[in-house]
Design a protein around this motif. Structure first.
Motif, PDB file in Angstrom:
ATOM      1  N   ILE A 191      18.302 -46.958  31.449  1.00  0.00           N
ATOM      2  CA  ILE A 191      18.509 -47.950  30.395  1.00  0.00           C
ATOM      3  C   ILE A 191      18.081 -47.320  29.073  1.00  0.00           C
ATOM      4  CG2 ILE A 191      17.948 -50.262  29.548  1.00  0.00           C
ATOM      5  CD1 ILE A 191      17.229 -51.005  32.452  1.00  0.00           C
ATOM      6  N   TYR A 192      18.966 -47.333  28.086  1.00  0.00           N
ATOM      7  CA  TYR A 192      18.721 -46.592  26.847  1.00  0.00           C
ATOM      8  C   TYR A 192      18.888 -47.510  25.635  1.00  0.00           C
ATOM      9  CZ  TYR A 192      19.775 -43.114  30.391  1.00  0.00           C
ATOM     10  OH  TYR A 192      19.799 -42.402  31.555  1.00  0.00           O
TER      11      TYR A 192
ATOM     12  N   VAL B 167      15.464 -54.479  28.867  1.00  0.00           N
ATOM     13  CA  VAL B 167      15.292 -53.980  30.230  1.00  0.00           C
ATOM     14  C   VAL B 167      15.474 -55.111  31.232  1.00  0.00           C
ATOM     15  CG1 VAL B 167      13.616 -53.030  31.861  1.00  0.00           C
ATOM     16  CG2 VAL B 167      13.866 -52.001  29.600  1.00  0.00           C
ATOM     17  N   ASP B 168      14.831 -56.251  30.963  1.00  0.00           N
ATOM     18  CA  ASP B 168      14.973 -57.403  31.862  1.00  0.00           C
ATOM     19  C   ASP B 168      16.411 -57.892  31.903  1.00  0.00           C
ATOM     20  OD1 ASP B 168      12.302 -57.364  32.533  1.00  0.00           O
ATOM     21  OD2 ASP B 168      11.720 -58.898  31.059  1.00  0.00           O
TER      22      ASP B 168
ATOM     23  N   GLU C 189      13.473 -53.924  23.220  1.00  0.00           N
ATOM     24  CA  GLU C 189      13.460 -53.068  24.410  1.00  0.00           C
ATOM     25  C   GLU C 189      12.905 -53.786  25.630  1.00  0.00           C
ATOM     26  OE1 GLU C 189      12.132 -49.075  23.870  1.00  0.00           O
ATOM     27  OE2 GLU C 189      13.265 -48.807  21.996  1.00  0.00           O
ATOM     28  N   SER C 190      11.876 -54.600  25.449  1.00  0.00           N
ATOM     29  CA  SER C 190      11.324 -55.319  26.606  1.00  0.00           C
ATOM     30  C   SER C 190      12.319 -56.359  27.113  1.00  0.00           C
ATOM     31  CB  SER C 190       9.993 -55.985  26.244  1.00  0.00           C
ATOM     32  OG  SER C 190      10.162 -56.885  25.163  1.00  0.00           O
TER      33      SER C 190
ATOM     34  N   ASN D 257      24.898 -46.579  33.997  1.00  0.00           N
ATOM     35  CA  ASN D 257      23.717 -46.718  33.145  1.00  0.00           C
ATOM     36  C   ASN D 257      24.043 -47.708  32.034  1.00  0.00           C
ATOM     37  OD1 ASN D 257      25.111 -45.165  31.155  1.00  0.00           O
ATOM     38  ND2 ASN D 257      24.259 -43.264  31.983  1.00  0.00           N
TER      39      ASN D 257
ATOM     40  N   ASP E 297      12.915 -41.487  33.343  1.00  0.00           N
ATOM     41  CA  ASP E 297      14.134 -42.203  32.961  1.00  0.00           C
ATOM     42  C   ASP E 297      14.420 -43.349  33.920  1.00  0.00           C
ATOM     43  OD1 ASP E 297      16.482 -42.535  31.377  1.00  0.00           O
ATOM     44  OD2 ASP E 297      17.651 -41.651  32.994  1.00  0.00           O
ATOM     45  N   ASP E 298      14.926 -44.480  33.373  1.00  0.00           N
ATOM     46  CA  ASP E 298      15.281 -45.617  34.219  1.00  0.00           C
ATOM     47  C   ASP E 298      16.762 -45.981  34.125  1.00  0.00           C
ATOM     48  OD1 ASP E 298      15.395 -46.685  31.688  1.00  0.00           O
ATOM     49  OD2 ASP E 298      13.950 -48.291  32.046  1.00  0.00           O
TER      50      ASP E 298
ATOM     51  N   ALA F 212      19.199 -56.207  31.267  1.00  0.00           N
ATOM     52  CA  ALA F 212      20.086 -55.248  31.930  1.00  0.00           C
ATOM     53  C   ALA F 212      20.001 -55.381  33.440  1.00  0.00           C
ATOM     54  CB  ALA F 212      19.732 -53.830  31.495  1.00  0.00           C
ATOM     55  N   LYS F 213      18.791 -55.500  33.971  1.00  0.00           N
ATOM     56  CA  LYS F 213      18.631 -55.597  35.421  1.00  0.00           C
ATOM     57  C   LYS F 213      19.211 -56.909  35.950  1.00  0.00           C
ATOM     58  CE  LYS F 213      14.605 -52.538  35.597  1.00  0.00           C
ATOM     59  NZ  LYS F 213      13.148 -52.420  35.885  1.00  0.00           N
TER      60      LYS F 213
END
Length: 422
Positions: free
Chosen positions: A130-131, A79-80, A75-76, A60, A127-128, A82-83
């Motif tokens: 990613i925190y 997320v991008d 946060e937006s 994670n 939950d995805d 991290a992936k």
């Protein structure tokens, strides 16, 4: 002939095939001298393209930020990032490169048989994996002075999710005050421990721009930094640095800091290190010994590395069955986690020396004139279920052969085999 159970008949245009589970066997002893236990020999765990399954290392991602949210990604964006970051790291792992050192080497290039799998917590709705944490105490990475927190575990203890079964990766930035200091180098940094990793400076270097002489430019982006993640996770999986110490592998040569074309020690030769556990711009090569270390840790029960793997060996996937072909002679001298059946074709031979875990519903099929030799092996299901057993096929003229040597064991099996001493 010893009895077989659950008889079935398969009619073909050429002959009748009888299928049945082996029910009884006679224990034999190897005529040759007993070899040293191969199951503890490190190099037997070097991955094989054909037989070693792809491991999924559960991870994670945690973004650490200050209370105002001004240090790390939004946060937006996070997320991008991290992936893409994980995708790029996995792409690097899929493309193991030949070792550049020592000059003129012929070190084999084996597949890197693990990938990162972003793993949400099933106990957290939506939950995805990613925190985002807003905490001034743990907002940034300090590698110098009284505030040094490189190996500090408190952040992990406070924010860990699924600890022990998922590798927690923390992404931090260097503190703004540190960056402003002329004596502080805000480089890409990190540390890899047994259950967590810290990586620092990703946002700062994500937007670094390289300008070319023709006026074009390139923004580094997450792909530029993903080699650092692979390096730090390498420590988590049991690897040491290679250039300045004996890491226990003969195929990872030490070097005098030969990291890139600008390093003084390698200017004359123009050849510099590319090993993942060295400090260099590529970090794109792992040797057979390094990979053997990783897979040895993956195979041993109760290691931190094994506990963080997705247990692919629990779910029966017939499309991942392993077939031993005609006239092939194959020996497994390391522990194996299988995801399907074992099928030994006419004239094929498989010798098994160590633990083999088979998923629920899987079986070993020994076709006519196929041979299975169990040298003290332990066949079981490691998920609390049962595998089917050893199915022997026979025709009018031939049948499969199963040989039991040096006290093999079959456990957690629906069709057990009673073994008699000779």
């Amino acid at each position: 002939m010893l009895p077989l159970a659950a008889m079935m008949v398969l009619a073909s245009c050429s002959e009748m095939i009888y299928k049945s589970f082996l029910q009884e066997a006679v224990l034999q002893h190897a005529s040759e001298g007993k070899e040293d236990n191969p199951c503890s020999q490190l190099m037997n765990y070097a991955p094989d393209q054909r037989f070693t399954p792809m491991r999924q290392l559960r991870v994670n991602i945690h973004f650490m930020n200050n209370a105002a949210g001004t240090i790390n990604f939004s946060e937006s964006e996070g997320v991008d990032f991290a992936k893409n970051f994980l995708n790029d790291a996995n792409h690097r792992l899929q493309n193991n490169q030949p070792m550049s050192l020592p000059e003129g080497n012929y070190t084999p290039v084996l597949p890197i048989k693990y990938q990162y799998a972003l793993t949400p917590d099933p106990a957290i709705p939506g939950d995805d994996g990613i925190y985002f944490h807003y905490d001034d105490e743990f907002a940034c990475f300090n590698k110098k002075g009284a505030a040094k927190n490189t190996f500090d575990t408190r952040m992990f203890e406070k924010y860990k999710v699924q600890a022990g079964s998922v590798l927690n990766i923390f992404l931090l930035e260097h503190c703004p005050d540190s960056i402003r200091s002329p004596t502080y180098k805000s480089s890409l940094d990190g540390v890899g421990m047994s259950t967590w990793v810290k990586v620092a400076g990703l946002k700062q270097h994500n937007y670094d721009t390289i300008y070319n002489t023709d006026g074009t430019f390139t923004v580094h982006g997450p792909h530029y930094n993903s080699n650092l993640l692979n390096h730090e996770v390498g420590h988590t999986l049991g690897l040491s640095h290679t250039w300045n110490t004996n890491d226990g592998c003969d195929d990872t040569p030490q070097n005098p800091g030969c990291w890139d074309q600008f390093s003084e020690p390698c200017r004359e030769s123009g050849i510099y290190s590319n090993n993942m556990m060295d400090y260099n711009n590529c970090q794109c090569a792992l040797t057979p010994c390094q990979l053997a270390k990783i897979h040895y840790n993956f195979s041993r029960e109760n290691t931190p590395q094994r506990k963080m793997l997705a247990p692919g060996w629990c779910a029966y996937q017939p499309e991942k069955s392993i077939t031993i072909g005609r006239t092939e002679q194959v020996a497994w001298r390391s522990s194996m986690d299988l995801e399907g059946d074992i099928i030994i074709n006419h004239g094929g031979e498989l010798s098994v020396y160590c633990d083999v875990s088979l998923p629920k519903g899987a079986k070993i099929i020994v076709k006519p004139k196929g041979k299975l030799i169990l040298h003290g092996a332990y066949l079981t299901n490691k998920c609390g279920d049962e595998w089917e057993g050893i199915e022997v096929w026979r025709s009018k003229k031939n049948e499969g052969e199963v040989i039991f040597l040096n006290n093999p064991r079959l456990d957690n099996v629906s069709n057990p085999v009673k073994i008699y001493p000779r």
